[in-house]
Design a protein around this motif. Structure first.
Motif, mmCIF file in Angstrom:
data_model
loop_
_atom_site.group_PDB
_atom_site.id
_atom_site.type_symbol
_atom_site.label_atom_id
_atom_site.label_comp_id
_atom_site.label_asym_id
_atom_site.label_seq_id
_atom_site.Cartn_x
_atom_site.Cartn_y
_atom_site.Cartn_z
ATOM 1 N N UNK A 53 -7.771 5.847 1.975
ATOM 2 C CA UNK A 53 -6.316 6.391 2.096
ATOM 3 C C UNK A 53 -5.634 5.551 1.151
ATOM 4 N N UNK A 54 -5.918 4.044 1.354
ATOM 5 C CA UNK A 54 -5.206 2.877 0.742
ATOM 6 C C UNK A 54 -5.453 2.914 -0.951
ATOM 7 N N UNK B 290 -9.444 4.706 6.262
ATOM 8 C CA UNK B 290 -8.048 4.009 5.720
ATOM 9 C C UNK B 290 -8.266 3.396 4.554
ATOM 10 N N UNK C 220 6.219 4.142 3.325
ATOM 11 C CA UNK C 220 7.101 5.472 2.887
ATOM 12 C C UNK C 220 6.191 6.672 3.102
ATOM 13 N N UNK C 221 6.695 7.960 3.440
ATOM 14 C CA UNK C 221 5.715 8.933 3.829
ATOM 15 C C UNK C 221 5.127 9.292 2.261
ATOM 16 N N UNK C 222 3.749 9.812 2.562
ATOM 17 C CA UNK C 222 3.082 10.477 1.619
ATOM 18 C C UNK C 222 2.912 12.035 1.977
ATOM 19 N N UNK D 92 0.716 -1.282 -0.134
ATOM 20 C CA UNK D 92 -0.002 -0.123 -0.056
ATOM 21 C C UNK D 92 0.713 1.349 0.013
ATOM 22 N N UNK D 93 2.306 1.006 -0.072
ATOM 23 C CA UNK D 93 3.211 2.104 0.007
ATOM 24 C C UNK D 93 2.876 2.855 1.494
ATOM 25 N N UNK D 94 2.545 2.240 2.401
ATOM 26 C CA UNK D 94 2.246 2.932 3.897
ATOM 27 C C UNK D 94 3.796 2.851 4.913
ATOM 28 N N UNK E 184 -0.236 5.439 8.851
ATOM 29 C CA UNK E 184 -0.099 4.810 7.646
ATOM 30 C C UNK E 184 0.652 5.663 6.646
ATOM 31 N N UNK E 185 1.394 6.666 7.140
ATOM 32 C CA UNK E 185 2.546 7.132 6.282
ATOM 33 C C UNK E 185 2.142 8.510 6.112
ATOM 34 N N UNK E 186 1.162 9.076 6.202
ATOM 35 C CA UNK E 186 0.619 10.338 5.598
ATOM 36 C C UNK E 186 1.365 11.548 6.487
ATOM 37 N N UNK F 295 -2.968 5.711 -1.831
ATOM 38 C CA UNK F 295 -1.599 5.429 -1.870
ATOM 39 C C UNK F 295 -1.096 4.370 -2.713
ATOM 40 N N UNK F 296 -2.065 3.200 -2.933
ATOM 41 C CA UNK F 296 -1.552 1.729 -3.573
ATOM 42 C C UNK F 296 -1.384 2.281 -4.858
ATOM 43 N N UNK G 131 -4.636 7.847 12.874
ATOM 44 C CA UNK G 131 -4.540 6.489 12.032
ATOM 45 C C UNK G 131 -3.916 6.817 10.419
ATOM 46 N N UNK G 132 -4.136 7.981 9.914
ATOM 47 C CA UNK G 132 -3.437 8.483 8.816
ATOM 48 C C UNK G 132 -2.146 8.656 8.795
ATOM 49 N N UNK H 35 0.081 4.945 -5.928
ATOM 50 C CA UNK H 35 1.029 6.162 -6.059
ATOM 51 C C UNK H 35 2.071 6.159 -7.198
#
Lengths: 185, 185
Positions: B174-175, B171, A58-60, A54-56, A83-85, B178-179, A79-80, B181
């Motif tokens: 958000x997923x 979430x 690394x930082x978004x 999910x790319x979680x 998940x890297x936000x 981000x997925x 929570x966000x 990205x």
């Protein structure tokens, strides 16, 4: 993992989520994780694999446009962050809201969207403005180079093909709960 | 209707929503509305029929449990009020938050859930508490007679069969963003 399970099977996940075990195994295989027959997945490996997929991991870098009560709530939604936000800036039309914040990113005026998005290398924008200005602000974001918009307004945005808009429609959830009123009450 | 269209066709709605026209007509037929061939639906009749079908034409008495920033944001979210949601009370574990509010329902302590839900005849509960207490508070709500829970926590609640829980999972949205990205950036 919080419950102390070092290993979890596809069957258990399927039961917890009311899904078919075969579908769970297929979906998890997409992340690259390999389970052991009759044992399952090592829990921490499974979490890492999903987060990576999910790319979680690394930082978004994200901005939030509209610092009213929904926008402020999302700024404090941990929570966000987990998940890297990474919220690098916020924007608002109201001069009284502009400035640094104690628990959140600095709030800038709307006219700074393009310069700050570029300076901060933001990649995702959360849209929590009033519906009347949603399209106009969306155009500004696209012009600033944003290609992913999380739209919390009730407006269907018109954007170029390469821009991904995800509309978070709280009214749809509410509709599910109200349409069934006669059945559950 | 805001754009001055007195009549709207299923084809136009389908185009706006990226759906098939035949599906739109089928879905709208469920509300009881009858369109005129080659003309469409009278816009105000269509809106009324949809609102009636969703029970948005009558008040839904609701409580909100957890008056933190997400809970407060939902208290001020006018779109839900426009759809008939009538917030009759809020609850919070923090003594400093208890009391009447200027722009929202009175906040009561958690121990008052059962008595206030019954006194106010609340039918829907919005759950915006920290995840650690979500199950416990859900049990309290069910015990108080609540049969519809709008769950904004990341906890999968265990409830009796007759209780409807709708989980609003930010979430997941958000997923999706981000997925993809790698594709959009």
């Amino acid at each position: 993992m919080d419950e102390g399970n070092d290993v979890i099977s596809g069957t258990v996940i399927a039961e917890e989520l009311d899904l078919e075990a075969i579908q769970v195994r297929k979906d998890l295989a997409v992340t690259g994780i390999v389970g052991k027959p009759r044992v399952g997945y090592p829990t921490s490996d499974l979490i890492s694999a999903i987060e990576k997929f999910l790319n979680w991991d690394s930082a978004c870098r994200a901005v939030i446009v509209g610092a009213g009560n929904l926008g402020s709530a999302l700024m404090g939604y941990n929570e966000l962050k987990n998940h890297g936000m990474n919220l690098v800036a916020a924007f608002d039309a109201s001069p009284s809201r502009i400035g640094p914040q104690k628990n959140g990113p600095t709030i800038y005026p709307m006219s700074d969207i393009k310069s700050i998005v570029n300076k901060e290398k933001a990649r995702l924008a959360i849209l929590t403005v009033p519906p009347q200005v949603a399209q106009e602000v969306s155009d500004q974001l696209v012009d600033a180079g944003i290609r992913r918009i999380w739209n919390f307004t009730n407006v269907r945005l018109r954007v170029p093909e390469e821009v991904l808009v995800l509309r978070e429609d709280l009214s749809s959830g509410y509709a599910v709960l109200t349409v069934l009123r006669g059945i559950t009450d």
